[in-house]
Scaffold this motif. Structure first.
Motif, PDB file in Angstrom:
ATOM      1  N   UNK A 270      15.933  73.833  14.365  1.00  0.00           N
ATOM      2  CA  UNK A 270      15.212  74.909  13.470  1.00  0.00           C
ATOM      3  C   UNK A 270      14.145  74.194  12.726  1.00  0.00           C
ATOM      4  N   UNK A 271      14.416  73.105  11.928  1.00  0.00           N
ATOM      5  CA  UNK A 271      13.729  72.498  11.105  1.00  0.00           C
ATOM      6  C   UNK A 271      12.525  71.535  11.744  1.00  0.00           C
ATOM      7  N   UNK A 272      12.893  70.772  12.848  1.00  0.00           N
ATOM      8  CA  UNK A 272      11.972  70.050  13.289  1.00  0.00           C
ATOM      9  C   UNK A 272      11.628  70.055  14.737  1.00  0.00           C
ATOM     10  N   UNK A 273      12.216  70.892  15.407  1.00  0.00           N
ATOM     11  CA  UNK A 273      11.943  71.390  16.758  1.00  0.00           C
ATOM     12  C   UNK A 273      12.532  70.283  17.702  1.00  0.00           C
ATOM     13  N   UNK A 274      13.234  69.548  17.304  1.00  0.00           N
ATOM     14  CA  UNK A 274      13.912  68.541  18.315  1.00  0.00           C
ATOM     15  C   UNK A 274      14.875  69.278  19.131  1.00  0.00           C
ATOM     16  N   UNK A 275      15.085  68.581  20.548  1.00  0.00           N
ATOM     17  CA  UNK A 275      15.931  69.293  21.517  1.00  0.00           C
ATOM     18  C   UNK A 275      17.185  68.675  21.707  1.00  0.00           C
ATOM     19  N   UNK A 276      17.325  67.405  20.952  1.00  0.00           N
ATOM     20  CA  UNK A 276      18.581  66.548  21.407  1.00  0.00           C
ATOM     21  C   UNK A 276      19.453  66.486  20.241  1.00  0.00           C
ATOM     22  N   UNK A 277      20.781  66.697  20.398  1.00  0.00           N
ATOM     23  CA  UNK A 277      21.629  66.599  19.116  1.00  0.00           C
ATOM     24  C   UNK A 277      22.853  65.301  19.163  1.00  0.00           C
ATOM     25  N   UNK A 278      23.288  65.020  18.072  1.00  0.00           N
ATOM     26  CA  UNK A 278      24.258  64.059  18.109  1.00  0.00           C
ATOM     27  C   UNK A 278      25.308  64.796  17.888  1.00  0.00           C
ATOM     28  N   UNK A 279      26.603  64.097  18.264  1.00  0.00           N
ATOM     29  CA  UNK A 279      27.912  64.638  18.230  1.00  0.00           C
ATOM     30  C   UNK A 279      28.728  64.021  16.859  1.00  0.00           C
ATOM     31  N   UNK A 280      28.775  65.075  16.084  1.00  0.00           N
ATOM     32  CA  UNK A 280      29.317  64.417  14.875  1.00  0.00           C
ATOM     33  C   UNK A 280      30.823  64.455  14.526  1.00  0.00           C
ATOM     34  N   UNK A 281      31.508  63.662  14.162  1.00  0.00           N
ATOM     35  CA  UNK A 281      33.181  63.906  14.008  1.00  0.00           C
ATOM     36  C   UNK A 281      33.708  64.029  15.378  1.00  0.00           C
ATOM     37  N   UNK A 282      35.036  63.895  15.172  1.00  0.00           N
ATOM     38  CA  UNK A 282      35.809  63.837  16.184  1.00  0.00           C
ATOM     39  C   UNK A 282      37.080  64.988  16.259  1.00  0.00           C
ATOM     40  N   UNK A 283      37.082  65.839  17.211  1.00  0.00           N
ATOM     41  CA  UNK A 283      38.349  66.637  16.977  1.00  0.00           C
ATOM     42  C   UNK A 283      39.360  65.887  18.147  1.00  0.00           C
ATOM     43  N   UNK A 284      40.508  66.755  18.192  1.00  0.00           N
ATOM     44  CA  UNK A 284      41.573  66.149  18.831  1.00  0.00           C
ATOM     45  C   UNK A 284      41.267  65.789  20.351  1.00  0.00           C
ATOM     46  N   UNK A 285      40.408  66.224  20.892  1.00  0.00           N
ATOM     47  CA  UNK A 285      40.110  66.262  22.341  1.00  0.00           C
ATOM     48  C   UNK A 285      39.401  64.961  22.493  1.00  0.00           C
ATOM     49  N   UNK A 286      38.284  64.670  21.587  1.00  0.00           N
ATOM     50  CA  UNK A 286      37.598  63.650  21.610  1.00  0.00           C
ATOM     51  C   UNK A 286      38.404  62.362  21.204  1.00  0.00           C
ATOM     52  N   UNK A 287      39.418  62.390  20.351  1.00  0.00           N
ATOM     53  CA  UNK A 287      40.295  61.492  19.879  1.00  0.00           C
ATOM     54  C   UNK A 287      41.236  61.130  20.936  1.00  0.00           C
ATOM     55  N   UNK A 288      41.639  62.049  21.937  1.00  0.00           N
ATOM     56  CA  UNK A 288      42.352  61.741  22.836  1.00  0.00           C
ATOM     57  C   UNK A 288      41.564  60.899  23.752  1.00  0.00           C
ATOM     58  N   UNK A 289      40.378  61.391  24.120  1.00  0.00           N
ATOM     59  CA  UNK A 289      39.602  60.543  25.141  1.00  0.00           C
ATOM     60  C   UNK A 289      39.381  59.277  24.532  1.00  0.00           C
ATOM     61  N   UNK A 290      39.101  58.845  23.243  1.00  0.00           N
ATOM     62  CA  UNK A 290      38.790  57.507  22.794  1.00  0.00           C
ATOM     63  C   UNK A 290      40.131  56.696  22.940  1.00  0.00           C
ATOM     64  N   UNK A 291      41.326  57.320  22.442  1.00  0.00           N
ATOM     65  CA  UNK A 291      42.517  56.712  22.468  1.00  0.00           C
ATOM     66  C   UNK A 291      42.859  56.338  24.048  1.00  0.00           C
TER      67      UNK A 291
END
Length: 664
Positions: A419-440
């Motif tokens: 909404x502020x710059x019109x960019x179309x790509x986003x970053x994943x911030x932080x880790x939930x349980x499923x991302x932690x599971x994937x990393x581990x």
DNA sequence: AGCACGCCGACT
DNA sequence: GTCGGCGTGCTC
């Protein structure tokens, strides 16, 4: 002049102006059934309808005194509302500015004809037997807390920290279950009943299994909101029988009208589930304290942690602390998080090594703060948080590469642009349980990964090697304890917008640490200071005492009592004026607000004010709020008939917190 | 919530 | 004199 039989009836109505006893004449044909405590139907002429109620008491009076309506019918001849239960509901309601019928609705189930008939036809069970081996086991278990048996029989008020290991070596029941079961057994031997109150269903299952395993199944009555209506009514009829029993249940079980009450134990009173969400929102701890003032029984607050609420009672000498002969604590390792660590490095190498070591022999628990994959998204160009186009809520991602979803309204954000710059790509911030599971999973190839969160809880994990990733409160049990526990995201948890967050975190961490097996390391990552030390030294009561001292200085609960008043501004202002004149002890700084409520749709334009007072002024505040509520209910009708907004005033007493935003 | 009662203005 | 609208208060 002839005498007539009258019944004083409590109506089953949520209207505050009807929260008192009404007199009705008992017609002759109903006299044989119209006992104290039975459910009846009575006319409310001015309302032009028939309502349900309970006969609270009977009396005789001369016929000519005044015209009375007649009891219409007796719904069931079973006296389901014993006088002492009415007295308790009355006192609890008065203390919380609520209606007695609001309390009783949680306790007395609706009548179920078939369940009642089968109960009447069933043979009455005799006094439950406690075998010699059970009695002996209970005595041994209680001996781990010197003085416990004596405190229980003399009806003391006790706070205790439960053992993390089973009370009998090799027992499948966790230590806390063992202690509560042993206390109930001790009282059952003396012919007294116990009520064991736990926050949730999983606790209830464990408690039930433990009691049965220790030979106490015969006396056991489970009361449970998830039961079918007939099962609930059947269990309630058993509670009423004049024999000692052990009632286990969730928050409403605290009111169970058992025979010869000898013990109420409240497990983990910091769990918000112990507060009733329905008006008047009473906490089981407070209900138990009120009940203890009118009946003689032992009251036990047990947990792995200590709430500031219970610590306040300990500090004023109302509750005594019961200490274990040999206090045992989990082996907590404070593990700092170094600057600049990213990815799997959010697990410091010390904790990582401990997990690698431990997982060879069995399950390892990893506690994380949030469920899902990436709980927060940000624009890859300008780093602004990604927001939902429809409602402005924050977005999260369910998996790598998945379409972002709004955490507030659940809409999928197809083709999202910033909404502020019109960019179309986003970053994943932080880790939930499923991302932690994937990393581990990548870091521990070949090791089984189990994910448990509130939406998909896992109750038990096997004894085989596995990494168990769980959000706080959803940790599965491991029969012989986890080989290691990693408490990640502590820093993040502490950022929550909640004035009691440190106390909550200590409870979450303590409850997870208690699942560690004997000698297993518990790594608390990234948390130092007094809070980290409290967990490491297993000295939660001292932390609660320090926390409470701070709260007392700031006049925050539980050092003071706090009420909230919500509704249209005029209604709230009027009520505040009532309260100010009724409670002279109130300081100007003890009225906060009114401030506009965040617009949530149903109550647009409403405001909220908070009123706090010392415990000394609590009864006067409750009475005054109640009067304001009745006045508002009578006045409210008028403005509604003029087409005005809903003028209803909503009042809550004993809020856990002063925070205006996070209060529900 | 829903009903009765009483006050007051407008009409027969 | 009396019909009915509407605001107010109560519910045994």
């Amino acid at each position: 002049m002839t005498a007539r039989r009258i019944a004083r009836v409590l109506l089953d109505s949520p209207l505050p102006q009807l929260d008192r006893l009404f007199d009705y004449e008992i017609p002759d044909e109903l006299a044989p059934e119209a006992h104290e405590g039975v459910r009846v139907r009575v006319p409310l002429r001015a309302a032009g309808r028939i309502v349900d109620g309970f006969i609270v008491e009977l009396d005789d009076e001369p016929s000519a005194d005044r015209p009375l309506s007649e009891v219409e019918s007796v719904i069931s001849s079973v006296p389901v509302l014993p006088r002492r239960l009415y007295d308790l509901a009355r006192k609890v309601a008065d203390r919380s500015a609520g209606s007695a019928s609001d309390i009783l609705r949680l306790v007395v189930p609706r009548r179920m004809v078939r369940a009642e008939r089968s109960w009447q036809n069933a043979e009455r069970a005799g006094v439950p037997e406690v075998s010699a081996s059970t009695a002996e086991w209970a005595a041994t278990a209680l001996a781990s807390f010197p003085g416990a048996a004596d405190s229980l029989t003399r009806g003391a008020r006790i706070a205790l920290t439960a053992p993390t290991a089973p009370v009998t070596p090799g027992s499948p029941a966790p230590g806390w279950v063992g202690i509560l079961a042993a206390a109930a057994a001790r009282l059952l031997v003396a012919g007294r009943s116990s009520i064991l109150v736990v926050p949730d269903h999983r606790d209830l299952d464990q408690l039930e299994q433990g009691l049965i395993a220790h030979g106490l199944g015969e006396a056991l009555i489970r009361t449970d909101a998830a039961q079918s209506a007939p099962a609930r009514y059947g269990a309630y009829l058993r509670v009423l029988e004049p024999t000692p029993s052990i009632v286990i249940g969730n928050r409403s079980a605290v009111y169970a009208p058992v025979h010869a009450l000898g013990l109420i134990a409240v497990w983990d009173d910091g769990d918000p589930l112990l507060r009733e969400p329905l008006s008047p929102g009473v906490h089981a701890r407070d209900a138990a304290l009120v009940r203890q003032e009118q009946e003689q029984f032992a009251l036990v607050f047990a947990g792995f942690t200590r709430t500031t609420d219970v610590q306040r009672l300990v500090d004023i000498g109302w509750v005594e602390e019961l200490r274990a002969a040999r206090p045992a604590a989990p082996r907590v390792v404070l593990t700092p998080l170094r600057e600049g660590e990213t990815g799997t490095a959010r697990i410091p190498s010390a904790a990582f090594t401990a997990a690698r070591e431990a997982v060879r022999s069995g399950p390892v628990l990893v506690q994380v703060s949030r469920p899902g994959y990436a709980p927060v998204l940000a624009c890859a160009e300008c780093r602004h948080p990604a927001r939902c186009r429809a409602c402005g809520g924050p977005l999260h991602a369910g998996a790598r590469g998945a379409t972002p979803t709004c955490s507030a309204c659940g809409r999928r954000a197809e083709g999202w642009t910033c909404a502020s710059c019109g960019g179309a790509r986003f970053l994943l911030i932080g880790s939930g349980s499923r991302r932690t599971a994937e990393e581990l999973g990548r870091a521990f190839p070949g090791i089984r990964i189990i994910v448990s969160d509130a939406d998909h809880p896992v109750l038990d994990v096997p004894e085989t090697p596995a990494l168990v990733i769980a959000t706080r409160g959803a940790e599965p049990r491991a029969a012989r304890g986890y080989r290691a526990v990693l408490l990640l995201d502590g820093e993040r948890m502490l950022l929550a917008d909640d004035l009691r967050i440190a106390e909550h975190c200590l409870r979450w961490w303590s409850n997870a640490a208690a699942l560690a097996g004997p000698g297993a390391p518990v790594h608390l990552v990234g948390v130092a200071g007094a809070l980290g030390r409290a967990l490491a030294t297993w000295s939660q009561p001292a932390f609660a005492r320090a926390e409470l001292a701070e709260r007392a200085e700031l006049r925050m609960p539980p050092a003071v009592r706090v009420a909230s008043l919500e509704g249209p501004r005029p209604a709230v202002e009027t009520a505040l004026a009532t309260v100010r004149s009724d409670v002279p002890g109130l300081q100007a700084s003890d009225v906060l607000g009114p401030v506009p409520l965040p617009t949530t749709g149903s109550h647009d334009g409403d405001v909220r004010a908070l009123v706090r007072c010392d415990y000394h002024d609590g009864p006067a505040l409750a009475r005054s709020l109640r009067a304001a509520l009745v006045a508002a209910a009578l006045r409210g009708r008028r403005s509604r008939s003029r087409g005005g907004a809903r003028a209803t005033l909503r009042i809550r007493l004993d809020l856990p917190d002063l925070n205006l935003e996070t209060q529900q």
